[in-house]
Motif scaffolding. Sequence first.
Motif, mmCIF file in Angstrom:
data_model
loop_
_atom_site.group_PDB
_atom_site.id
_atom_site.type_symbol
_atom_site.label_atom_id
_atom_site.label_comp_id
_atom_site.label_asym_id
_atom_site.label_seq_id
_atom_site.Cartn_x
_atom_site.Cartn_y
_atom_site.Cartn_z
ATOM 1 N N VAL A 67 0.770 -0.922 -0.024
ATOM 2 C CA VAL A 67 0.080 0.062 -0.015
ATOM 3 C C VAL A 67 0.871 1.202 -0.054
ATOM 4 C CG1 VAL A 67 -1.582 1.359 1.422
ATOM 5 C CG2 VAL A 67 -2.179 -1.019 1.052
ATOM 6 N N PRO A 68 1.792 1.405 0.959
ATOM 7 C CA PRO A 68 2.713 2.382 0.777
ATOM 8 C C PRO A 68 3.358 2.977 -0.687
ATOM 9 C CG PRO A 68 3.318 1.296 2.638
ATOM 10 C CD PRO A 68 2.574 0.562 1.961
ATOM 11 N N TYR A 69 3.570 2.002 -1.406
ATOM 12 C CA TYR A 69 4.267 2.207 -2.632
ATOM 13 C C TYR A 69 3.013 2.572 -3.663
ATOM 14 C CZ TYR A 69 8.126 -0.268 -0.363
ATOM 15 O OH TYR A 69 9.113 -0.440 0.178
ATOM 16 N N MET A 70 1.950 1.901 -3.610
ATOM 17 C CA MET A 70 0.949 2.330 -4.349
ATOM 18 C C MET A 70 0.377 3.755 -4.198
ATOM 19 S SD MET A 70 -1.312 -1.252 -4.913
ATOM 20 C CE MET A 70 -1.437 -1.739 -3.073
ATOM 21 N N ALA A 116 -4.985 -0.148 7.123
ATOM 22 C CA ALA A 116 -4.928 0.090 8.588
ATOM 23 C C ALA A 116 -5.972 -1.042 8.850
ATOM 24 C CB ALA A 116 -5.679 1.236 8.678
ATOM 25 N N LEU A 117 -6.915 -1.454 8.471
ATOM 26 C CA LEU A 117 -7.652 -2.592 8.879
ATOM 27 C C LEU A 117 -7.013 -3.914 8.440
ATOM 28 C CD1 LEU A 117 -11.294 -1.709 6.839
ATOM 29 C CD2 LEU A 117 -10.569 -1.300 9.304
ATOM 30 N N ASP A 118 -6.178 -4.000 7.714
ATOM 31 C CA ASP A 118 -5.507 -5.402 7.405
ATOM 32 C C ASP A 118 -4.477 -5.521 8.319
ATOM 33 O OD1 ASP A 118 -5.097 -7.489 5.599
ATOM 34 O OD2 ASP A 118 -3.009 -6.620 5.243
ATOM 35 N N SER A 119 -3.862 -4.442 9.214
ATOM 36 C CA SER A 119 -3.137 -4.666 10.212
ATOM 37 C C SER A 119 -3.467 -5.397 11.300
ATOM 38 C CB SER A 119 -2.406 -3.342 10.622
ATOM 39 O OG SER A 119 -3.449 -2.346 11.304
ATOM 40 N N LYS A 120 -4.903 -5.327 11.449
ATOM 41 C CA LYS A 120 -5.687 -5.955 12.374
ATOM 42 C C LYS A 120 -5.238 -5.238 13.943
ATOM 43 C CE LYS A 120 -6.986 -9.406 9.862
ATOM 44 N NZ LYS A 120 -6.052 -9.129 8.692
ATOM 45 N N THR A 210 -2.225 9.698 12.554
ATOM 46 C CA THR A 210 -1.225 8.950 13.081
ATOM 47 C C THR A 210 -1.851 7.525 13.283
ATOM 48 O OG1 THR A 210 -0.471 11.002 14.481
ATOM 49 C CG2 THR A 210 0.331 8.876 15.174
ATOM 50 N N LEU A 211 -3.015 7.384 13.911
ATOM 51 C CA LEU A 211 -3.304 5.980 13.758
ATOM 52 C C LEU A 211 -3.496 5.020 12.664
ATOM 53 C CD1 LEU A 211 -6.415 6.445 16.503
ATOM 54 C CD2 LEU A 211 -4.028 5.610 17.003
ATOM 55 N N LEU A 212 -3.899 5.999 11.607
ATOM 56 C CA LEU A 212 -3.671 4.956 10.405
ATOM 57 C C LEU A 212 -2.499 4.376 9.943
ATOM 58 C CD1 LEU A 212 -5.931 7.587 8.097
ATOM 59 C CD2 LEU A 212 -6.543 5.195 8.747
ATOM 60 N N ILE A 213 -1.383 5.072 10.093
ATOM 61 C CA ILE A 213 -0.043 4.432 9.929
ATOM 62 C C ILE A 213 0.538 3.856 11.039
ATOM 63 C CG2 ILE A 213 0.185 5.631 7.764
ATOM 64 C CD1 ILE A 213 1.960 7.604 9.464
ATOM 65 N N HIS A 214 -0.119 3.426 12.123
ATOM 66 C CA HIS A 214 0.320 3.292 13.395
ATOM 67 C C HIS A 214 1.468 1.918 13.320
ATOM 68 C CE1 HIS A 214 0.690 2.966 17.892
ATOM 69 N NE2 HIS A 214 0.268 1.675 17.799
ATOM 70 N N GLU A 215 1.068 1.176 12.424
ATOM 71 C CA GLU A 215 1.818 -0.193 12.543
ATOM 72 C C GLU A 215 2.991 -0.469 11.566
ATOM 73 O OE1 GLU A 215 1.340 -3.249 13.796
ATOM 74 O OE2 GLU A 215 0.347 -2.290 15.607
ATOM 75 N N LEU A 221 7.064 3.699 6.072
ATOM 76 C CA LEU A 221 6.462 4.684 6.894
ATOM 77 C C LEU A 221 6.766 6.010 6.314
ATOM 78 C CD1 LEU A 221 5.114 5.999 9.478
ATOM 79 C CD2 LEU A 221 7.226 5.505 10.753
ATOM 80 N N ALA A 222 8.102 6.008 5.765
ATOM 81 C CA ALA A 222 8.653 7.011 5.184
ATOM 82 C C ALA A 222 7.950 7.395 3.986
ATOM 83 C CB ALA A 222 10.071 6.924 4.572
ATOM 84 N N LEU A 223 7.533 6.400 3.119
ATOM 85 C CA LEU A 223 6.555 6.790 2.012
ATOM 86 C C LEU A 223 5.329 7.159 2.307
ATOM 87 C CD1 LEU A 223 7.522 3.623 -0.421
ATOM 88 C CD2 LEU A 223 8.249 6.054 -0.546
#
Length: 316
Positions: A67-70, A116-120, A210-215, A221-223
Amino acid sequence: MLFYLSIAQLLYVIILSPLAIGILNFFNERLSSRGGPSIFQEYYNLFKYFKKQSIYPESSSIFFAYVPYMSFAMYLFLTLVLPIITAFPLTFGPVVDFVGGGLVFGAASTLIKLSALDSKNNYSILGASRSSSIGIFTEPVILLIFIMLGVISGTNNPYVINNIMQTSTSWYYSLVHLFIALAFLFVLIIEIGQLPIESSSLNELGSIDTLLIHEYSGRELALLKWGSYIKQFILMNVFLNVYTWPFFVPMKLSLISIFFYMFINFFKIIILLIIFAFINSMVSKYRLFKIFDYIAIAFSFTLLAMLVFYITTSGG
């Protein structure tokens, strides 16, 4: 030549978007009587994230890693098709209009929410839920704004709209344009995280972005961070170059004019950042779900723009 200008516009956004956010954070801290970080702090943060190892939750799928790359690629694509340093289409300008660009923005945001949902992770899911609750109200307002500008100009092409706003003083100084610009300003404050609800902080009661990219960590994270900077930079440019201050954007191919406008454009961005910093520091903090009252004001401005347009045109 247009292809090289497209590359120049891409580099302009990629390089300066972290600086713009750094300047915004600097103003926010200064207005709060704090020393605050350097305006170049975001560059340091990105460099630090790229050096760190990427770690993924055991419960996530391969989708989480991609997802970060897309999303970053989608924001780079938008950089190539919107009027940022020119008012004439570059190589990829005719590919999409405002509606298509809005769909790409929405797709990138949706991918991040799904990841974010996929991170569980419960906190990430909470952020996705809050972001979706707000987006379901802001996105129709954005659509109405695009529709009204399309009605005024007869097109959804952002370059044509810029040219019309530069040359047609009757539309630029009309109440319709004023209400549309105010509505977009309200939505823009939400989209770049400057509505004072602590959306970008670590406060559990108000945190959203912040919560969306918490994991995420490391390169991913940089992307995601860099992509959010690019998104905010693009939205501010659309607001300035198309909606509120379309002047001075070069309408003809002139390398000198384009070079000088890069400095003018960033100066306009800085003025907008100062306004956002004052709003964020002077307005009392919102409770999280009071944001819907704020969105209702933005919707009211778009509704007023529609009423004024149809009343004045039918009367004429």
